[in-house]
Design a protein around this motif. Structure first.
Motif, mmCIF file in Angstrom:
data_model
loop_
_atom_site.group_PDB
_atom_site.id
_atom_site.type_symbol
_atom_site.label_atom_id
_atom_site.label_comp_id
_atom_site.label_asym_id
_atom_site.label_seq_id
_atom_site.Cartn_x
_atom_site.Cartn_y
_atom_site.Cartn_z
ATOM 1 N N PRO A 1 -49.225 54.423 0.400
ATOM 2 C CA PRO A 1 -47.985 53.649 0.211
ATOM 3 C C PRO A 1 -46.979 54.368 -0.691
ATOM 4 O O PRO A 1 -45.771 54.269 -0.477
ATOM 5 C CB PRO A 1 -48.478 52.343 -0.432
ATOM 6 C CG PRO A 1 -49.907 52.233 -0.018
ATOM 7 C CD PRO A 1 -50.416 53.642 0.003
ATOM 8 N N LYS B 1 -45.202 56.978 1.298
ATOM 9 C CA LYS B 1 -44.186 56.408 2.189
ATOM 10 C C LYS B 1 -42.865 56.238 1.455
ATOM 11 O O LYS B 1 -41.793 56.454 2.027
ATOM 12 C CB LYS B 1 -44.675 55.068 2.749
ATOM 13 C CG LYS B 1 -45.759 55.222 3.814
ATOM 14 C CD LYS B 1 -46.131 53.882 4.427
ATOM 15 C CE LYS B 1 -47.167 54.078 5.538
ATOM 16 N NZ LYS B 1 -47.566 52.786 6.147
ATOM 17 N N ASP C 1 -35.164 51.585 4.320
ATOM 18 C CA ASP C 1 -36.485 52.219 4.275
ATOM 19 C C ASP C 1 -37.018 52.293 2.842
ATOM 20 O O ASP C 1 -38.200 52.037 2.589
ATOM 21 C CB ASP C 1 -36.420 53.630 4.872
ATOM 22 C CG ASP C 1 -36.179 53.613 6.376
ATOM 23 O OD1 ASP C 1 -36.367 52.540 6.992
ATOM 24 O OD2 ASP C 1 -35.790 54.663 6.933
ATOM 25 N N SER D 1 -37.893 48.735 1.560
ATOM 26 C CA SER D 1 -39.141 48.254 2.174
ATOM 27 C C SER D 1 -40.352 48.887 1.502
ATOM 28 O O SER D 1 -41.335 48.201 1.199
ATOM 29 C CB SER D 1 -39.148 48.570 3.670
ATOM 30 O OG SER D 1 -38.119 47.872 4.348
ATOM 31 N N ALA D 2 -40.279 50.207 1.256
ATOM 32 C CA ALA D 2 -41.383 50.904 0.605
ATOM 33 C C ALA D 2 -41.562 50.428 -0.832
ATOM 34 O O ALA D 2 -42.692 50.298 -1.322
ATOM 35 C CB ALA D 2 -41.148 52.415 0.648
ATOM 36 N N LYS E 1 -40.807 47.397 -2.016
ATOM 37 C CA LYS E 1 -41.395 46.051 -2.018
ATOM 38 C C LYS E 1 -42.887 46.078 -1.721
ATOM 39 O O LYS E 1 -43.655 45.281 -2.270
ATOM 40 C CB LYS E 1 -40.659 45.179 -1.001
ATOM 41 C CG LYS E 1 -39.252 44.781 -1.449
ATOM 42 C CD LYS E 1 -38.574 43.877 -0.437
ATOM 43 C CE LYS E 1 -37.197 43.443 -0.917
ATOM 44 N NZ LYS E 1 -36.491 42.575 0.058
ATOM 45 N N ILE E 2 -43.300 46.999 -0.855
ATOM 46 C CA ILE E 2 -44.731 47.123 -0.562
ATOM 47 C C ILE E 2 -45.493 47.520 -1.823
ATOM 48 O O ILE E 2 -46.532 46.932 -2.152
ATOM 49 C CB ILE E 2 -44.970 48.153 0.556
ATOM 50 C CG1 ILE E 2 -44.499 47.591 1.898
ATOM 51 C CG2 ILE E 2 -46.448 48.543 0.633
ATOM 52 C CD1 ILE E 2 -44.558 48.590 3.027
ATOM 53 N N LEU E 3 -44.980 48.502 -2.564
ATOM 54 C CA LEU E 3 -45.654 48.933 -3.784
ATOM 55 C C LEU E 3 -45.643 47.844 -4.846
ATOM 56 O O LEU E 3 -46.635 47.655 -5.564
ATOM 57 C CB LEU E 3 -44.995 50.202 -4.321
ATOM 58 C CG LEU E 3 -45.286 51.491 -3.550
ATOM 59 C CD1 LEU E 3 -44.466 52.650 -4.101
ATOM 60 C CD2 LEU E 3 -46.773 51.830 -3.615
ATOM 61 N N GLU E 4 -44.528 47.119 -4.948
ATOM 62 C CA GLU E 4 -44.465 46.045 -5.939
ATOM 63 C C GLU E 4 -45.449 44.930 -5.627
ATOM 64 O O GLU E 4 -45.844 44.168 -6.521
ATOM 65 C CB GLU E 4 -43.040 45.495 -6.016
ATOM 66 C CG GLU E 4 -42.057 46.468 -6.673
ATOM 67 C CD GLU E 4 -40.640 45.935 -6.701
ATOM 68 O OE1 GLU E 4 -39.892 46.304 -7.627
ATOM 69 O OE2 GLU E 4 -40.280 45.150 -5.804
ATOM 70 N N GLY E 5 -45.866 44.829 -4.371
ATOM 71 C CA GLY E 5 -46.848 43.819 -3.986
ATOM 72 C C GLY E 5 -48.274 44.291 -4.154
ATOM 73 O O GLY E 5 -49.218 43.499 -4.009
ATOM 74 N N LEU E 6 -48.463 45.569 -4.467
ATOM 75 C CA LEU E 6 -49.801 46.114 -4.670
ATOM 76 C C LEU E 6 -50.148 46.129 -6.155
ATOM 77 O O LEU E 6 -49.297 45.931 -7.018
ATOM 78 C CB LEU E 6 -49.876 47.540 -4.104
ATOM 79 C CG LEU E 6 -49.628 47.683 -2.598
ATOM 80 C CD1 LEU E 6 -49.647 49.151 -2.196
ATOM 81 C CD2 LEU E 6 -50.675 46.895 -1.804
ATOM 82 N N TYR F 1 -43.715 48.402 -10.984
ATOM 83 C CA TYR F 1 -44.863 49.157 -10.460
ATOM 84 C C TYR F 1 -45.037 50.429 -11.267
ATOM 85 O O TYR F 1 -44.082 51.180 -11.487
ATOM 86 C CB TYR F 1 -44.670 49.516 -8.991
ATOM 87 C CG TYR F 1 -45.854 50.282 -8.404
ATOM 88 C CD1 TYR F 1 -47.002 49.596 -7.993
ATOM 89 C CD2 TYR F 1 -45.823 51.665 -8.283
ATOM 90 C CE1 TYR F 1 -48.093 50.284 -7.473
ATOM 91 C CE2 TYR F 1 -46.916 52.360 -7.762
ATOM 92 C CZ TYR F 1 -48.046 51.671 -7.359
ATOM 93 O OH TYR F 1 -49.123 52.347 -6.845
#
Length: 398
Positions: free
Chosen positions: A65, A68, A90, A93-94, A96-101, A222
């Protein structure tokens, strides 16, 4: 971090190589020529240097991630200032994915937050201060953020480094930890440090008179387990992406943006990747923007355009290729042709259908050029080739 007096901080990019082998011709750095490395023609690299480079590569480790996000940053100029809507989408989106991990818990209390961070990307809301608009979007300058919280005088500093020769501007803020994610700060001093002066030049902003305008907060949304990647959001709604260690691909792109050290950056990048399996490289379809070449001068611009020394290359699956160059006032030069694979990593390119285009109209130009194109490196985002007159090119896929 965004205030009317502060400098936005956070910065740039990395490669996920499908490696090829090239090395610099060290006998003439001024000629800026690259040689394809093979079993018959390979410049040896000392064991100690190779070991050091391998060690540096091992130290830089990102998860899928995280990669990405780094990939999404490639090709974005001005740390986000010149990003297209698709590029911004892009990156967001990347992010937000990391902030959710799950990153490092309570990052403000972690020792990994300490140190100097280079700004790779920042969103630019209308509330950005004049100094942010002036410096952050200029690729020639490097922008850093220093965070030192575990001291008797906790501080957050924003630094614009103009060059090793000129010096830097440092804007400092007294800092405190509110909770596991938020840092509170208040700007209190700033100064220019010029290499040619034995003293600092104060930055003329009366922080004490600004009151709340000199205050703000920064959330660490993050922090990577490696401590090399950080995402932050400021009190003005600004998003920052920062890194401690920069991968070879990012260093190459940064060198190209600044315009110095490109040869060394390419050499380091190739040296780090030369021991990887020698996969057969393919000329990938898409639109490729030329961002650097080892030689730019020929007798005329039309020769430059026809030989691929300017503008974009559009590669299609059916073996067709187009060179497209914006000229002036809506005029464009276009030349199309074909490419045919002639070896593991080489292609024969014939360009023979040229025109100068203005809107729906085109004026034919009689031109034909034949080029032997060698793929030296490609990973789908960056491509390094050797083409016309043995010139080395760096393209970014747009």
């Amino acid at each position: 971090m965004a205030t009317k007096t502060g400098i936005q901080l956070a910065i740039i990019t990395s490669l996920n190589p499908k490696k090829s082998l090239i090395c610099l011709d060290s006998s003439s750095s001024s000629s800026r020529r690259l040689l394809l490395s093979s079993s018959q023609n390979r410049r040896s690299i000392s064991i100690s240097r190779s070991a050091l480079l391998d060690e540096q590569q091992q130290e830089i480790s990102f998860t899928e991630p995280e990669n990405k996000l780094i990939d999404a940053l490639i090709g974005i100029q001005g740390r986000g200032r010149s990003a297209s809507p698709q590029q911004l989408n892009d990156v967001e989106s990347a992010v937000k994915i990391l902030e959710g991990l799950e990153g490092i818990p309570d990052p403000t209390s972690s020792s990994l937050i300490e140190g100097s961070w280079q700004l790779m990307f920042t969103t630019r809301p209308g509330t950005a201060s004049p100094i942010q608009r002036t410096f952050v979007g200029v690729d020639f300058f490097s922008v850093f953020q220093e965070i030192y919280l575990q001291t008797n005088d906790p501080r957050v500093s924003n630094i614009v480094k103009f060059s090793d020769v000129i010096g830097e501007l440092k804007v400092e803020a007294a800092a405190s930890i509110k909770d596991g994610k938020r840092i509170l700060f208040q700007f209190d001093r700033a100064a220019f440090s010029f290499k040619f002066l034995p003293f600092k030049v104060p930055y003329p902003v009366p922080f004490r008179l600004l009151g709340d305008e000199a205050k703000g907060w920064l959330d660490i949304t993050y922090l990577s387990q490696s401590g090399d990647l950080r995402i932050s959001r400021g009190n003005k709604g600004t998003t920052f992406v920062l890194q401690k260690k920069i991968e070879p691909r990012q260093k190459l792109l940064s060198a190209i943006s600044i315009g110095t050290g490109v040869i060394q950056a390419i050499e380091n990048f190739i040296s780090l990747n030369q021991n990887v399996a020698k996969d057969e490289l393919e000329l990938q379809e898409g639109e490729w923007q030329m961002i650097w070449s080892s030689q730019m001068e020929t007798d005329s611009w039309i020769e430059n355009a026809a030989n691929g020394l300017m503008g974009k290359q559009i590669v299609k699956k059916n073996g067709q290729m187009k060179f497209l160059v914006d000229i002036l006032f809506g005029f464009r030069f276009s030349i199309t042709g074909t490419f045919l694979k002639s070896g593991a990593n080489t292609y024969n390119v014939t360009m023979n259908d040229a025109a100068i285009i203005a809107g729906p109209f085109g004026y034919p130009v009689e031109l034909e050029t034949k080029i032997s194109l060698q793929l030296l490196y490609t990973d789908g985002k960056i491509r390094i080739t050797r083409g016309y007159n043995n010139i080395v090119f760096v393209h970014i896929r747009t």
